[in-house]
Design a protein around this motif. Structure first.
Motif, PDB file in Angstrom:
ATOM      1  N   VAL A  54       0.869  -1.176   0.000  1.00 12.51           N
ATOM      2  CA  VAL A  54       0.000   0.000   0.000  1.00 12.51           C
ATOM      3  C   VAL A  54       0.902   1.220   0.000  1.00 12.51           C
ATOM      4  O   VAL A  54       1.697   1.388   0.915  1.00 12.51           O
ATOM      5  N   PRO A  55       0.879   2.081  -1.000  1.00 12.59           N
ATOM      6  CA  PRO A  55       0.103   1.902  -2.222  1.00 12.59           C
ATOM      7  C   PRO A  55       0.753   0.864  -3.132  1.00 12.59           C
ATOM      8  O   PRO A  55       1.936   0.572  -3.008  1.00 12.59           O
ATOM      9  N   ALA A  56      -0.040   0.328  -4.038  1.00 12.19           N
ATOM     10  CA  ALA A  56       0.462  -0.654  -5.000  1.00 12.19           C
ATOM     11  C   ALA A  56       1.325   0.041  -6.051  1.00 12.19           C
ATOM     12  O   ALA A  56       1.096   1.204  -6.375  1.00 12.19           O
ATOM     13  N   PRO A  57       2.324  -0.659  -6.586  1.00 11.84           N
ATOM     14  CA  PRO A  57       3.099  -0.085  -7.697  1.00 11.84           C
ATOM     15  C   PRO A  57       2.147   0.283  -8.832  1.00 11.84           C
ATOM     16  O   PRO A  57       1.361  -0.543  -9.269  1.00 11.84           O
ATOM     17  N   ASP A  58       2.190   1.524  -9.260  1.00 14.03           N
ATOM     18  CA  ASP A  58       1.251   2.030 -10.253  1.00 14.03           C
ATOM     19  C   ASP A  58       1.999   2.437 -11.516  1.00 14.03           C
ATOM     20  O   ASP A  58       2.499   3.551 -11.629  1.00 14.03           O
ATOM     21  N   LEU A  59       2.064   1.529 -12.461  1.00 15.24           N
ATOM     22  CA  LEU A  59       2.747   1.786 -13.725  1.00 15.24           C
ATOM     23  C   LEU A  59       1.968   2.826 -14.523  1.00 15.24           C
ATOM     24  O   LEU A  59       0.756   2.707 -14.680  1.00 15.24           O
ATOM     25  N   ILE A  60       2.678   3.852 -15.006  1.00 11.16           N
ATOM     26  CA  ILE A  60       2.005   4.873 -15.812  1.00 11.16           C
ATOM     27  C   ILE A  60       2.559   4.964 -17.234  1.00 11.16           C
ATOM     28  O   ILE A  60       1.931   5.551 -18.103  1.00 11.16           O
ATOM     29  N   ARG A  61       3.753   4.368 -17.473  1.00 10.74           N
ATOM     30  CA  ARG A  61       4.320   4.425 -18.817  1.00 10.74           C
ATOM     31  C   ARG A  61       5.372   3.336 -18.978  1.00 10.74           C
ATOM     32  O   ARG A  61       6.122   3.038 -18.061  1.00 10.74           O
ATOM     33  N   ALA A  62       5.438   2.759 -20.165  1.00  9.01           N
ATOM     34  CA  ALA A  62       6.512   1.836 -20.540  1.00  9.01           C
ATOM     35  C   ALA A  62       6.961   2.209 -21.939  1.00  9.01           C
ATOM     36  O   ALA A  62       6.151   2.615 -22.775  1.00  9.01           O
ATOM     37  N   SER A  63       8.257   2.097 -22.179  1.00  9.48           N
ATOM     38  CA  SER A  63       8.761   2.477 -23.497  1.00  9.48           C
ATOM     39  C   SER A  63       9.955   1.624 -23.884  1.00  9.48           C
ATOM     40  O   SER A  63      10.603   1.000 -23.046  1.00  9.48           O
ATOM     41  N   VAL A  64      10.223   1.628 -25.182  1.00 12.51           N
ATOM     42  CA  VAL A  64      11.442   1.026 -25.717  1.00 12.51           C
ATOM     43  C   VAL A  64      12.009   2.023 -26.726  1.00 12.51           C
ATOM     44  O   VAL A  64      11.270   2.638 -27.494  1.00 12.51           O
ATOM     45  N   SER A  65      13.333   2.191 -26.660  1.00 19.45           N
ATOM     46  CA  SER A  65      14.047   3.067 -27.593  1.00 19.45           C
ATOM     47  C   SER A  65      15.150   2.257 -28.245  1.00 19.45           C
ATOM     48  O   SER A  65      15.883   1.541 -27.566  1.00 19.45           O
ATOM     49  N   ILE A  66      15.274   2.384 -29.566  1.00 20.92           N
ATOM     50  CA  ILE A  66      16.304   1.673 -30.314  1.00 20.92           C
ATOM     51  C   ILE A  66      17.354   2.680 -30.748  1.00 20.92           C
ATOM     52  O   ILE A  66      17.029   3.683 -31.385  1.00 20.92           O
ATOM     53  N   ALA A  67      18.618   2.421 -30.398  1.00 16.87           N
ATOM     54  CA  ALA A  67      19.728   3.291 -30.796  1.00 16.87           C
ATOM     55  C   ALA A  67      21.021   2.495 -30.725  1.00 16.87           C
ATOM     56  O   ALA A  67      21.225   1.722 -29.781  1.00 16.87           O
ATOM     57  N   ALA A  68      21.878   2.681 -31.699  1.00 12.06           N
ATOM     58  CA  ALA A  68      23.221   2.077 -31.711  1.00 12.06           C
ATOM     59  C   ALA A  68      23.202   0.579 -31.420  1.00 12.06           C
ATOM     60  O   ALA A  68      23.937   0.087 -30.581  1.00 12.06           O
ATOM     61  N   GLU A  69      22.322  -0.151 -32.115  1.00 17.63           N
ATOM     62  CA  GLU A  69      22.234  -1.616 -31.986  1.00 17.63           C
ATOM     63  C   GLU A  69      21.794  -2.076 -30.604  1.00 17.63           C
ATOM     64  O   GLU A  69      22.043  -3.217 -30.209  1.00 17.63           O
ATOM     65  N   ASN A  70      21.144  -1.183 -29.839  1.00 10.84           N
ATOM     66  CA  ASN A  70      20.656  -1.502 -28.499  1.00 10.84           C
ATOM     67  C   ASN A  70      19.187  -1.152 -28.362  1.00 10.84           C
ATOM     68  O   ASN A  70      18.680  -0.271 -29.056  1.00 10.84           O
ATOM     69  N   ALA A  71      18.528  -1.836 -27.443  1.00 15.95           N
ATOM     70  CA  ALA A  71      17.144  -1.517 -27.077  1.00 15.95           C
ATOM     71  C   ALA A  71      17.140  -1.148 -25.603  1.00 15.95           C
ATOM     72  O   ALA A  71      17.627  -1.909 -24.768  1.00 15.95           O
TER      73      ALA A  71
END
Length: 161
Positions: A45-62
């Motif tokens: 309490v409070p619970a983990p509250d995810l608000i955004r997730a992302s992936v970025s690709i650059a220089a052969e990496n994610a």
């Protein structure tokens, strides 16, 4: 990967689209979730509250990043991203909540994961642990990790998660 009850489990599915056959540097994809919709338990309490997730690709990496509502990221919280690396529904595993993608990889990352990070590859029957070394970055409300695309079979960087 053994099934287990995990508080703060996150499964996200969002399309990362590009018109080119290979993902150029700087390609990004993200998904958002409304703040305040996490369900608290007697243990968190409070619970983990995810608000955004992302992936970025650059220089052969994610780079995979999850962002939580400030004040809800706990030391035991981690994220689980289900990744369709080949954008082919007919490959990978299908879960009830992922009927739009064929999950080829499962990425667990965060302080609540033994070692901070685990990547599993679906082999057609079950998941195999993929050996890797990477730096996990945990902020006050973020968890991020950068992985080489070579871990995903030298994929072009186009994926759904």
């Amino acid at each position: 990967m053994q099934a287990r009850h995990v508080l703060g489990y996150v499964a996200l599915f969002a399309a990362l689209a590009c018109t080119d056959s290979a993902a150029p540097a700087g390609v990004n994809g993200s998904v958002t979730d409304p703040a305040g919709d996490a369900i608290a338990t007697q243990f968190q309490v409070p619970a983990p509250d995810l608000i955004r997730a992302s992936v970025s690709i650059a220089a052969e990496n994610a780079t995979f990043t999850v962002v939580f509502q400030p004040g809800t990221l706990r030391p035991t919280t981690f994220a689980v991203l289900s990744i369709d690396i080949d954008d082919d529904f007919n490959t990978g595993v299908h879960h009830q909540s992922s009927d739009l993608i064929g999950i080829d990889y499962s990425l667990e990352f965060g302080a609540g994961v033994e070692g901070g990070l685990k990547l599993f590859r679906y082999n057609g029957v079950t998941y195999d642990l993929v050996p890797l070394t990477a730096n996990l970055v945990v902020g006050s409300n973020t968890i991020a990790v950068t992985l080489p695309l070579s871990l995903f079979g030298d994929d072009d960087g186009l994926m759904s998660f």
